[in-house]
Write a protein that holds these residues in place. Structure first.
Motif, mmCIF file in Angstrom:
data_model
loop_
_atom_site.group_PDB
_atom_site.id
_atom_site.type_symbol
_atom_site.label_atom_id
_atom_site.label_comp_id
_atom_site.label_asym_id
_atom_site.label_seq_id
_atom_site.Cartn_x
_atom_site.Cartn_y
_atom_site.Cartn_z
ATOM 1 N N ALA A 28 0.709 -1.605 -0.048
ATOM 2 C CA ALA A 28 0.206 -0.385 0.188
ATOM 3 C C ALA A 28 0.734 1.678 0.165
ATOM 4 C CB ALA A 28 -1.243 -0.013 1.609
ATOM 5 N N GLY A 29 1.742 1.382 0.597
ATOM 6 C CA GLY A 29 2.953 1.999 0.191
ATOM 7 C C GLY A 29 3.079 2.312 -0.888
ATOM 8 N N ALA A 30 3.058 1.896 -1.749
ATOM 9 C CA ALA A 30 3.569 2.143 -3.770
ATOM 10 C C ALA A 30 2.445 3.528 -3.879
ATOM 11 C CB ALA A 30 3.138 1.355 -4.510
ATOM 12 N N LEU B 44 1.565 -5.443 -6.078
ATOM 13 C CA LEU B 44 1.647 -7.086 -5.751
ATOM 14 C C LEU B 44 3.297 -6.633 -5.094
ATOM 15 C CD1 LEU B 44 1.528 -9.961 -5.405
ATOM 16 C CD2 LEU B 44 3.222 -9.728 -7.678
ATOM 17 N N GLY B 45 3.880 -6.773 -3.730
ATOM 18 C CA GLY B 45 5.018 -7.034 -2.761
ATOM 19 C C GLY B 45 5.450 -8.245 -2.406
ATOM 20 N N GLN B 46 6.646 -8.277 -3.208
ATOM 21 C CA GLN B 46 7.572 -9.089 -3.005
ATOM 22 C C GLN B 46 8.092 -9.824 -1.982
ATOM 23 O OE1 GLN B 46 7.071 -10.766 -7.097
ATOM 24 N NE2 GLN B 46 9.233 -10.387 -6.905
ATOM 25 N N GLU B 47 8.534 -11.339 -1.086
ATOM 26 C CA GLU B 47 9.676 -11.041 -0.466
ATOM 27 C C GLU B 47 9.860 -12.748 -0.559
ATOM 28 O OE1 GLU B 47 11.207 -10.195 4.034
ATOM 29 O OE2 GLU B 47 9.391 -9.678 3.654
ATOM 30 N N LEU B 48 11.517 -12.834 -0.245
ATOM 31 C CA LEU B 48 12.237 -14.356 0.144
ATOM 32 C C LEU B 48 12.365 -14.552 0.982
ATOM 33 C CD1 LEU B 48 14.512 -15.164 -3.935
ATOM 34 C CD2 LEU B 48 12.189 -15.643 -3.009
ATOM 35 N N TRP C 71 -2.318 -5.470 -2.863
ATOM 36 C CA TRP C 71 -3.216 -4.447 -2.704
ATOM 37 C C TRP C 71 -4.267 -4.552 -3.721
ATOM 38 C CZ3 TRP C 71 -3.251 0.321 -4.645
ATOM 39 C CH2 TRP C 71 -4.369 1.388 -4.155
ATOM 40 N N VAL C 72 -4.980 -4.474 -3.683
ATOM 41 C CA VAL C 72 -6.246 -3.413 -4.643
ATOM 42 C C VAL C 72 -6.863 -2.276 -4.697
ATOM 43 C CG1 VAL C 72 -7.563 -4.424 -6.071
ATOM 44 C CG2 VAL C 72 -6.048 -6.239 -5.047
#
Length: 68
Positions: free
Chosen positions: A7-9, A31-35, A66-67
């Protein structure tokens, strides 16, 4: 871009100079992603020769959508 949460985007785009009305009209989702490291399946957290005695297995994807 880097943010602490998906959401910070929105805020980050405005900070980069994109007019707020454009962000709100065009952005449909982020779409936020992390490994993240998962436990080694054969030994759990105890460690074995397969994981080099670390107890750590393969990386797995952690995602946040986040949509808007």
């Amino acid at each position: 871009m880097h943010t602490n949460a998906a959401a910070g985007a929105v805020t980050r785009l405005v900070d980069l100079g994109v007019p707020e009305f454009l962000v709100l009209d065009v952005l449909r989702g982020v779409l936020g992603q992390e490994l993240v490291m998962g436990p080694h399946g054969a030994c759990g957290v105890a460690g074995c020769a397969g994981c080099g005695q670390t107890g750590v297995g393969e990386r797995r994807l952690a995602a946040e959508l986040w949509v808007g």
